[in-house]
Design a protein around this motif. Structure first.
Motif, PDB file in Angstrom:
ATOM      1  N   TRP A 209      17.626 -28.689  15.579  1.00  0.00           N
ATOM      2  CA  TRP A 209      18.009 -29.678  16.592  1.00  0.00           C
ATOM      3  C   TRP A 209      19.085 -29.151  17.531  1.00  0.00           C
ATOM      4  O   TRP A 209      19.122 -29.520  18.706  1.00  0.00           O
ATOM      5  CB  TRP A 209      18.442 -30.973  15.914  1.00  0.00           C
ATOM      6  CG  TRP A 209      17.259 -31.708  15.365  1.00  0.00           C
ATOM      7  CD1 TRP A 209      16.902 -31.844  14.064  1.00  0.00           C
ATOM      8  CD2 TRP A 209      16.231 -32.357  16.131  1.00  0.00           C
ATOM      9  NE1 TRP A 209      15.733 -32.542  13.944  1.00  0.00           N
ATOM     10  CE2 TRP A 209      15.296 -32.878  15.199  1.00  0.00           C
ATOM     11  CE3 TRP A 209      16.010 -32.538  17.486  1.00  0.00           C
ATOM     12  CZ2 TRP A 209      14.150 -33.568  15.610  1.00  0.00           C
ATOM     13  CZ3 TRP A 209      14.886 -33.236  17.897  1.00  0.00           C
ATOM     14  CH2 TRP A 209      13.978 -33.745  16.975  1.00  0.00           C
ATOM     15  N   VAL A 210      19.967 -28.286  17.040  1.00  0.00           N
ATOM     16  CA  VAL A 210      20.953 -27.660  17.932  1.00  0.00           C
ATOM     17  C   VAL A 210      20.227 -26.800  18.968  1.00  0.00           C
ATOM     18  O   VAL A 210      20.505 -26.872  20.173  1.00  0.00           O
ATOM     19  CB  VAL A 210      21.962 -26.809  17.131  1.00  0.00           C
ATOM     20  CG1 VAL A 210      22.777 -25.911  18.061  1.00  0.00           C
ATOM     21  CG2 VAL A 210      22.901 -27.710  16.336  1.00  0.00           C
ATOM     22  N   ASN A 211      19.275 -25.990  18.502  1.00  0.00           N
ATOM     23  CA  ASN A 211      18.519 -25.135  19.418  1.00  0.00           C
ATOM     24  C   ASN A 211      17.712 -25.965  20.412  1.00  0.00           C
ATOM     25  O   ASN A 211      17.653 -25.638  21.607  1.00  0.00           O
ATOM     26  CB  ASN A 211      17.578 -24.221  18.632  1.00  0.00           C
ATOM     27  CG  ASN A 211      18.321 -23.179  17.831  1.00  0.00           C
ATOM     28  OD1 ASN A 211      19.516 -22.998  17.985  1.00  0.00           O
ATOM     29  ND2 ASN A 211      17.602 -22.485  16.965  1.00  0.00           N
ATOM     30  N   THR A 212      17.081 -27.015  19.925  1.00  0.00           N
ATOM     31  CA  THR A 212      16.285 -27.872  20.800  1.00  0.00           C
ATOM     32  C   THR A 212      17.156 -28.558  21.839  1.00  0.00           C
ATOM     33  O   THR A 212      16.796 -28.640  23.024  1.00  0.00           O
ATOM     34  CB  THR A 212      15.531 -28.927  19.974  1.00  0.00           C
ATOM     35  OG1 THR A 212      14.707 -28.264  19.002  1.00  0.00           O
ATOM     36  CG2 THR A 212      14.661 -29.795  20.869  1.00  0.00           C
ATOM     37  N   LEU A 213      18.320 -29.053  21.409  1.00  0.00           N
ATOM     38  CA  LEU A 213      19.232 -29.725  22.331  1.00  0.00           C
ATOM     39  C   LEU A 213      19.703 -28.776  23.430  1.00  0.00           C
ATOM     40  O   LEU A 213      19.714 -29.128  24.621  1.00  0.00           O
ATOM     41  CB  LEU A 213      20.439 -30.282  21.568  1.00  0.00           C
ATOM     42  CG  LEU A 213      21.515 -30.971  22.420  1.00  0.00           C
ATOM     43  CD1 LEU A 213      20.941 -32.210  23.098  1.00  0.00           C
ATOM     44  CD2 LEU A 213      22.730 -31.328  21.562  1.00  0.00           C
ATOM     45  N   ILE A 214      20.085 -27.553  23.040  1.00  0.00           N
ATOM     46  CA  ILE A 214      20.541 -26.571  24.028  1.00  0.00           C
ATOM     47  C   ILE A 214      19.429 -26.255  25.017  1.00  0.00           C
ATOM     48  O   ILE A 214      19.650 -26.189  26.234  1.00  0.00           O
ATOM     49  CB  ILE A 214      21.026 -25.282  23.329  1.00  0.00           C
ATOM     50  CG1 ILE A 214      22.305 -25.553  22.530  1.00  0.00           C
ATOM     51  CG2 ILE A 214      21.278 -24.171  24.355  1.00  0.00           C
ATOM     52  CD1 ILE A 214      22.751 -24.385  21.675  1.00  0.00           C
ATOM     53  N   ALA A 215      18.201 -26.085  24.517  1.00  0.00           N
ATOM     54  CA  ALA A 215      17.071 -25.755  25.390  1.00  0.00           C
ATOM     55  C   ALA A 215      16.764 -26.889  26.362  1.00  0.00           C
ATOM     56  O   ALA A 215      16.507 -26.655  27.554  1.00  0.00           O
ATOM     57  CB  ALA A 215      15.838 -25.421  24.554  1.00  0.00           C
ATOM     58  N   VAL A 216      16.798 -28.140  25.880  1.00  0.00           N
ATOM     59  CA  VAL A 216      16.475 -29.287  26.733  1.00  0.00           C
ATOM     60  C   VAL A 216      17.545 -29.489  27.801  1.00  0.00           C
ATOM     61  O   VAL A 216      17.248 -29.664  28.986  1.00  0.00           O
ATOM     62  CB  VAL A 216      16.308 -30.560  25.882  1.00  0.00           C
ATOM     63  CG1 VAL A 216      16.224 -31.796  26.778  1.00  0.00           C
ATOM     64  CG2 VAL A 216      15.064 -30.461  25.005  1.00  0.00           C
ATOM     65  N   VAL A 217      18.810 -29.479  27.388  1.00  0.00           N
ATOM     66  CA  VAL A 217      19.905 -29.665  28.342  1.00  0.00           C
ATOM     67  C   VAL A 217      19.897 -28.541  29.382  1.00  0.00           C
ATOM     68  O   VAL A 217      20.095 -28.777  30.575  1.00  0.00           O
ATOM     69  CB  VAL A 217      21.263 -29.719  27.612  1.00  0.00           C
ATOM     70  CG1 VAL A 217      22.415 -29.692  28.606  1.00  0.00           C
ATOM     71  CG2 VAL A 217      21.350 -30.974  26.755  1.00  0.00           C
ATOM     72  N   SER A 218      19.659 -27.314  28.927  1.00  0.00           N
ATOM     73  CA  SER A 218      19.619 -26.181  29.849  1.00  0.00           C
ATOM     74  C   SER A 218      18.469 -26.308  30.836  1.00  0.00           C
ATOM     75  O   SER A 218      18.598 -25.935  32.012  1.00  0.00           O
ATOM     76  CB  SER A 218      19.506 -24.866  29.068  1.00  0.00           C
ATOM     77  OG  SER A 218      20.615 -24.675  28.224  1.00  0.00           O
ATOM     78  N   SER A 219      17.333 -26.848  30.379  1.00  0.00           N
ATOM     79  CA  SER A 219      16.196 -27.039  31.275  1.00  0.00           C
ATOM     80  C   SER A 219      16.528 -28.044  32.374  1.00  0.00           C
ATOM     81  O   SER A 219      16.137 -27.868  33.536  1.00  0.00           O
ATOM     82  CB  SER A 219      14.979 -27.526  30.487  1.00  0.00           C
ATOM     83  OG  SER A 219      14.595 -26.574  29.515  1.00  0.00           O
ATOM     84  N   ILE A 220      17.255 -29.084  32.013  1.00  0.00           N
ATOM     85  CA  ILE A 220      17.692 -30.066  33.013  1.00  0.00           C
ATOM     86  C   ILE A 220      18.640 -29.412  34.015  1.00  0.00           C
ATOM     87  O   ILE A 220      18.557 -29.643  35.226  1.00  0.00           O
ATOM     88  CB  ILE A 220      18.367 -31.265  32.321  1.00  0.00           C
ATOM     89  CG1 ILE A 220      17.338 -32.015  31.453  1.00  0.00           C
ATOM     90  CG2 ILE A 220      18.984 -32.213  33.347  1.00  0.00           C
ATOM     91  CD1 ILE A 220      17.946 -33.077  30.560  1.00  0.00           C
TER      92      ILE A 220
END
Length: 463
Positions: A426-437
């Motif tokens: 979930w840390v990796n997913t959160l970083i990837a999603v926020v970075s995509s935004i």
């Protein structure tokens, strides 16, 4: 490109039922292509890796950090500078672990596009990751002669204010030096140059910090204000522009190529190299950003050195400007040589013959020809388009954030498949999603800023 195998005698294969790797007898390694064989030689130590990492990340772009604080303010600037550092250190370590894992399985990946091909599929490597990395690296090669040319012109004008030489002439001089360095045969051959580069970046960051503190305490110090300027819309877009600028200062985009220079076995070496690199980052980034913003507030220019020039005369002795700009000039040439390596490797893979000797006529002629043409093209573009800060923010949004903040998280989750109930997933997913935004919003903010500044743009501007 075919999958590249390392030359170590340790070859592992995964056992999906038991969940661990079992050592087996070495398989016959596939023949390396010319790019991997000649440019990405795996001979370096973790010290050398640290030198390469530091040069690839710590660059004169750090002189824009006080300006990014004018867009983010004290709290936002310090918070994002710290957070971006922690996330990129974590991200680069994840990328290293994925590379080590595949090396243990007997498939050592020497390039970013190798990782993309093996993990995401050949289409992603060919149409997304490969072109994106090429644009970032070639964009940095364009920026090298540009920044070096500006430093050289500043020195020239310092001692010859009535001089008639134009910026594009100094850019060409730096391009010629870059062209010579471009002929160095391999990434590993830059190790001593990059050690000097590490020393230079610490030195000029120290000079800038001392200069900012001196001016901030002097009688010539102008009143300082730390409020974020502009309308509400300007402030909002400015925040994302500042985020993109700081993201770019931490960007590398060539972590796999740097790890490829390590002699096997590679396990644990990249982490040591990262520790060297981030020790320098903490020493330089925070001191320059905080001292520069403290000294000049929201009047900080796109590069803090511009604030060292008063309305009528320099605020520091000439020798100080000469020394600082010489350090910047030399370091940016080393930086350019580092980012030439993926381009050199691509040319070597395409036009070189791995069955012939590295210094055979068959390989030397296309090597010199295509490396020279690429540097010449970059130098011409640098002379035509000397608009560094705005373009840097655009690169940060569309190029650096995907390669350094998003893909490492995706690669790790797809390679190791952590449980969806685990913290790391979930840390990796959160970083990837926020970075995509941030890619989308930061890209829009960067393009908007380029449009606003377009009235000052013209080809071969003498800035």
């Amino acid at each position: 490109m075919g999958t590249v195998f390392h030359n170590s005698s340790e070859v592992y294969t995964s056992d999906s039922e038991k969940g661990f790797a079992i050592q087996k007898s070495p398989s016959v390694p596939r023949e390396l292509d010319a790019g991997a064989k000649f440019v990405l030689k795996s001979r370096g130590s973790w010290w050398h890796c640290g030198y390469h990492l530091t040069t690839s990340i710590v660059a004169p772009v750090l002189l824009t950090l006080p300006y990014s604080f004018t867009l983010l303010g004290w709290v936002g600037g310090v918070l994002w500078l710290t957070l971006a550092g922690l996330v990129t250190f974590y991200s680069y370590n994840l990328l290293s672990l994925v590379l080590e894992h595949h090396a243990q399985l007997g498939r050592r990946q020497l390039r970013f596009r190798d990782m993309a091909r093996d993990i995401l599929g050949p289409g992603w490597a060919k149409y997304y990751v490969g072109p994106l990395q090429f644009v970032i690296c070639f964009g940095t090669v364009i920026g090298g002669p540009l920044v070096g040319g500006k430093s050289l012109k500043f020195i020239y004008m310092l001692y010859n204010p009535e001089g008639t030489m134009k910026l594009y002439q100094f850019i060409i001089i730096c391009g010629v030096v870059t062209l010579i360095l471009a002929q160095l045969p391999s990434f590993h051959s830059l190790r001593h140059i990059n050690l000097i580069s590490l020393i230079l970046c610490v030195t000029y960051a120290t000079c800038v910090t001392v200069g900012s503190i001196y001016i901030g305490h002097s009688k010539n110090a102008s009143p300082r204000h730390y409020s974020v300027r502009g309308s509400t819309a300007d402030q909002l877009f400015g925040v994302f522009n500042g985020i993109s600028i700081i993201a770019t200062t931490y960007a590398s985009g060539i972590i796999p190529e740097i790890q490829a220079t390590l002699a096997p076995p590679v396990k644990g070496k990249m982490l040591k190299g990262l520790c060297i690199c981030y020790s320098v980052i903490v020493t330089t980034y925070f001191t320059v950003a905080i001292s520069g913003y403290w000294a000049f507030g929201n009047q900080s220019n796109a590069t803090v050195l511009a604030n060292f020039i008063g309305e009528t005369k320099p605020l520091l002795p000439k020798w100080f400007f000469f020394m600082t700009n010489i350090f910047i000039l030399l370091q940016v040439i080393a930086l350019t040589a580092v980012y030439l390596q993926p381009t050199n490797e691509l040319f070597e893979s395409t036009f070189g013959d791995p069955k012939m000797g590295q210094y055979s006529i068959r390989n030397v002629v296309p090597r010199v020809l295509f490396r020279s043409l690429s540097v010449a093209a970059a130098t011409v573009l640098a002379a035509m388009l000397p608009f560094f800060p705005d373009i840097m923010a655009l690169f940060g949004a569309f190029g650096c954030i995907p390669l350094d903040f998003i893909l490492p998280m995706v690669f790790f989750n797809m390679t190791f498949k952590p449980s969806k109930y685990s913290m790391i997933f979930w840390v990796n997913t959160l970083i990837a999603v926020v970075s995509s935004i941030l890619v989308v919003i930061g890209g829009i903010a960067s393009i908007r800023q380029i449009v606003l500044d377009a009235k000052t743009y013209h080809l071969f501007a003498d800035m």
